[in-house]
Write a protein that holds these residues in place. Structure first.
Motif, PDB file in Angstrom:
ATOM      1  N   VAL A  26       0.862  -1.179   0.000  1.00  0.00           N
ATOM      2  CA  VAL A  26       0.000   0.000   0.000  1.00  0.00           C
ATOM      3  C   VAL A  26       0.907   1.240   0.000  1.00  0.00           C
ATOM      4  N   PRO A  27       0.362   2.401  -0.389  1.00  0.00           N
ATOM      5  CA  PRO A  27       1.182   3.614  -0.355  1.00  0.00           C
ATOM      6  C   PRO A  27       1.692   3.875   1.063  1.00  0.00           C
ATOM      7  N   VAL A  28       2.913   4.349   1.167  1.00  0.00           N
ATOM      8  CA  VAL A  28       3.503   4.636   2.476  1.00  0.00           C
ATOM      9  C   VAL A  28       3.302   6.113   2.785  1.00  0.00           C
ATOM     10  N   MET A  33       7.632   7.624   5.989  1.00  0.00           N
ATOM     11  CA  MET A  33       8.858   7.870   5.221  1.00  0.00           C
ATOM     12  C   MET A  33       9.810   8.791   5.995  1.00  0.00           C
ATOM     13  N   ILE A  36      11.566   6.912   8.780  1.00  0.00           N
ATOM     14  CA  ILE A  36      12.604   6.013   8.255  1.00  0.00           C
ATOM     15  C   ILE A  36      13.914   6.748   8.018  1.00  0.00           C
ATOM     16  N   GLN A  37      13.810   8.053   7.761  1.00  0.00           N
ATOM     17  CA  GLN A  37      15.014   8.838   7.465  1.00  0.00           C
ATOM     18  C   GLN A  37      15.775   9.320   8.687  1.00  0.00           C
ATOM     19  N   ARG A  38      15.253   9.036   9.868  1.00  0.00           N
ATOM     20  CA  ARG A  38      15.970   9.513  11.062  1.00  0.00           C
ATOM     21  C   ARG A  38      17.387   8.946  11.081  1.00  0.00           C
ATOM     22  N   VAL A  40      20.779   7.017  11.561  1.00  0.00           N
ATOM     23  CA  VAL A  40      21.063   5.627  11.919  1.00  0.00           C
ATOM     24  C   VAL A  40      21.589   5.567  13.349  1.00  0.00           C
ATOM     25  N   GLN A 205       3.802  -4.202   4.852  1.00  0.00           N
ATOM     26  CA  GLN A 205       3.302  -3.480   3.658  1.00  0.00           C
ATOM     27  C   GLN A 205       1.786  -3.549   3.506  1.00  0.00           C
ATOM     28  N   PRO A 211       6.939   0.237   4.165  1.00  0.00           N
ATOM     29  CA  PRO A 211       7.592  -0.509   3.082  1.00  0.00           C
ATOM     30  C   PRO A 211       7.654  -1.997   3.434  1.00  0.00           C
ATOM     31  N   ALA A 212       7.656  -2.852   2.443  1.00  0.00           N
ATOM     32  CA  ALA A 212       7.819  -4.287   2.682  1.00  0.00           C
ATOM     33  C   ALA A 212       9.196  -4.547   3.287  1.00  0.00           C
ATOM     34  N   GLY A 213       9.310  -5.577   4.113  1.00  0.00           N
ATOM     35  CA  GLY A 213      10.606  -5.953   4.679  1.00  0.00           C
ATOM     36  C   GLY A 213      10.565  -6.274   6.164  1.00  0.00           C
ATOM     37  N   VAL A 256      17.032  -1.048  11.820  1.00  0.00           N
ATOM     38  CA  VAL A 256      16.621   0.121  12.614  1.00  0.00           C
ATOM     39  C   VAL A 256      15.728   1.080  11.828  1.00  0.00           C
ATOM     40  N   GLN A 257      16.108   1.377  10.580  1.00  0.00           N
ATOM     41  CA  GLN A 257      15.308   2.353   9.826  1.00  0.00           C
ATOM     42  C   GLN A 257      13.898   1.810   9.589  1.00  0.00           C
ATOM     43  N   LEU A 258      13.804   0.514   9.271  1.00  0.00           N
ATOM     44  CA  LEU A 258      12.481  -0.081   9.062  1.00  0.00           C
ATOM     45  C   LEU A 258      11.669  -0.044  10.348  1.00  0.00           C
TER      46      LEU A 258
END
Lengths: 369, 369
Positions: A26-28, A33, A36-38, A40, A205, A211-213, A256-258
């Motif tokens: 599905v759209p994230v 998003m 996820i960018q925070r 590492v 997802q 995101p998938a994963g 971590v990002q996921l």
């Protein structure tokens, strides 16, 4: 029309303009998003442990459980198969209800694991009834477990998990109920503890808007006790993930990002509250099906899931309609899988698939027919 | 000092200000984070297939191979263990060189898989010599395979992969060489085809500058032929990932956003070219070690890897130094693992760990000592 719609606030927080309506991915939303960018962080730090413990609290809310929860890396298939391999031992008697591509897959994997499989095959599009299930249980020996696919994503059919779980436990109080909740948890009522589920699994997802994963799961005491303790280096045994999660830790390098993304979605779900999200999903499905009927389209499964609709328009080429919906209007739906290839279309009601979007989709579908 | 440094252009493209210097995860550059945010696409579309085929071309460049390449979901451990389980069958004779926490882990997993393990244990901090390896091979029967950890992340030692692979193939031309290239591929010279490696694996959070969660691999013809064909639903068999990659497809829901990130890193690596990146990594390690020596510190392994340095300062509490480096200056290094807990510190030379950063780190380390 709008007056009776449970009108949600998704517009403000998500990629409302996305016309991706596949039942996963599905759209994230942007807020996921952004999370996820925070920067590492390393996963062997107090900073990670406290973050992860917080995330696990959110998972308990999602699954409606006070028991063990955790995360794994991979797609939904990884999750269900890792859990099967961790909870069931060779030659154990395990039942399967196969009523679509994914539930069939779990039964195949049961064979591969060397389980003594009791596989109940049901025509695609149908769901098991309680009466039939009771007969099935009566004919089966005492079972060590059962794998149930709550919402069968390939046919968009649903089974009555609460009732089936109840009946199963009457006959097999020590049997493990493992649930593929991939297009159900977070999209419709789901109660891990109250329904007596032993292992619940879903993937990022879908209703988790990520995101998938990533895979998330919940385990009962019975399931936790049954996990085989293995070497700490065994990636495919869920035991290590559960044991280390108690202190907020992770057996391998944590994604971590996921996990930042999952945490953001869980925060959002807690803030918005599950019943509101379940209701939005339900409304999206009902509005779509009502409009579809008016256009002469038909819902494929007998008993349809709230998280997606599988449908067809008689006398038409389904793939052609789907292709035109995308080319002319930008809508992206899924087609059929396996024996349903070319015979159905599938549309998601999760996440950003709002009632308003369904109204717009129906308008364009009407133009095409 | 600057005149003899191979001066790289990392400043322009990455989180140069990040002081996270753990040997994985490494800071994720902005261009990777931006790629990850691209709109979600479905993985059963031509759009995905052409994207993925392009990504695989980049992987062939990374591994220096013209053979099969692919991606999996998970951490490095998932990747190596999935590959072991896919390439080796029960009772096959497989050798292991255990010289640290990770290489030990693969030997333990070999036991769990029921392999006939020939495990050569070497003291942590040492690396196998060619002479010793020849003796080891002379004492072993004909082998079906060997698992080699190119750069042992726990001790920061390296082994001479090219020479060991050569010697192994002289004795066992049909034996499979499986390489844990987790802190090596992309950080130092690595030639999958030219060195005769059969299975190479690395993980996203190292020289690939990505969030943890993705594994990439390359396979020789020999390895590909040996992959056991299983049911399409088996998540842990690499065969499905290889077979479907030929057409740009993925056996399960693909982690599209993560793959966007990998593709961005591969584009960057191709543009910058591998020798330049290898050299930057080498320079970072040499500058750090030279400065460390001047400060009275010692490199721990006999034969040190270019991608990270394990070191200690005699007569000091290593964890205390590490804690102060973080509290006072913000530098984040790793400590020792397993039997090396409290005895060493580890600093990365991958990705954003530039020569300039090493000069700054050394300055602060000097203040502390």
């Amino acid at each position: 029309m709008k007056s009776w719609i449970y009108w949600d606030n998704y517009k403000e927080i998500s990629q409302m303009d996305s016309k991706l309506l596949t039942p996963g991915p599905v759209p994230v939303p942007d807020f996921v998003m952004q999370a996820i960018q925070r920067p590492v962080i390393h996963h062997r730090t107090e900073q990670f442990y406290s973050f992860y413990l917080d995330l696990l609290k959110g998972l308990r809310y999602l699954f409606r459980t006070e028991k063990s929860v955790g995360t794994l890396m991979g797609s939904g298939t990884y999750g269900v198969e890792m859990m099967m391999g961790s909870l069931f031992r060779k030659n154990e008697k395990v039942a399967f209800i196969s009523y679509g591509k994914f539930s069939d897959r779990w039964a195949d994997y049961g064979q591969l694991l060397g389980l003594d499989c009791f596989d109940w095959k049901i025509d695609w599009g149908k769901s098991p009834t309680i009466k039939e299930f009771k007969n099935f249980l009566d004919k089966s020996p005492e079972l060590d477990g059962i794998v149930l696919t709550h919402s069968e994503t390939s046919t968009a059919a649903i089974l009555d998990l609460e009732e089936l779980a109840w009946e199963f436990k009457q006959k097999n109080p020590r049997g493990i109920i493992l649930v593929d909740g991939i297009t159900s948890v977070g999209a419709m009522p789901y109660y891990h503890d109250a329904w007596g589920i032993d292992a619940s699994i879903t993937a990022s997802q879908k209703a988790l808007l990520n995101p998938a994963g990533t895979i998330v799961f919940a385990l009962s005491e019975l399931a936790k006790d049954k996990l085989l303790e293995t070497q700490s280096g065994d990636f495919s045994n869920v035991y290590n993930f559960v044991k280390m999660a108690e202190k907020g830790s992770y057996p391998f390098t944590a994604p971590v990002q996921l996990l930042y993304g999952i945490k953001a979605a869980l925060d959002h779900i807690q803030q918005r509250e599950l019943p509101a999200i379940w209701q939005a999903c339900h409304q999206s499905s009902r509005i779509f099906r009502k409009g579809l009927q008016e256009l002469g389209g038909k819902v494929f499964p007998e008993k349809a899931s709230d998280s997606l609709t599988a449908f067809y328009v008689e006398g038409k080429n389904q793939d052609e309609i789907r292709r035109k919906l995308q080319e002319k209007y930008g809508w992206i739906l899924s087609g059929g899988q396996g024996e349903l290839k070319g015979k159905i279309m599938r549309v998601s009601h999760m996440g950003t698939s709002t009632a308003e979007q369904m109204v717009n989709l129906l308008k364009d579908l009407g133009e095409l027919l």
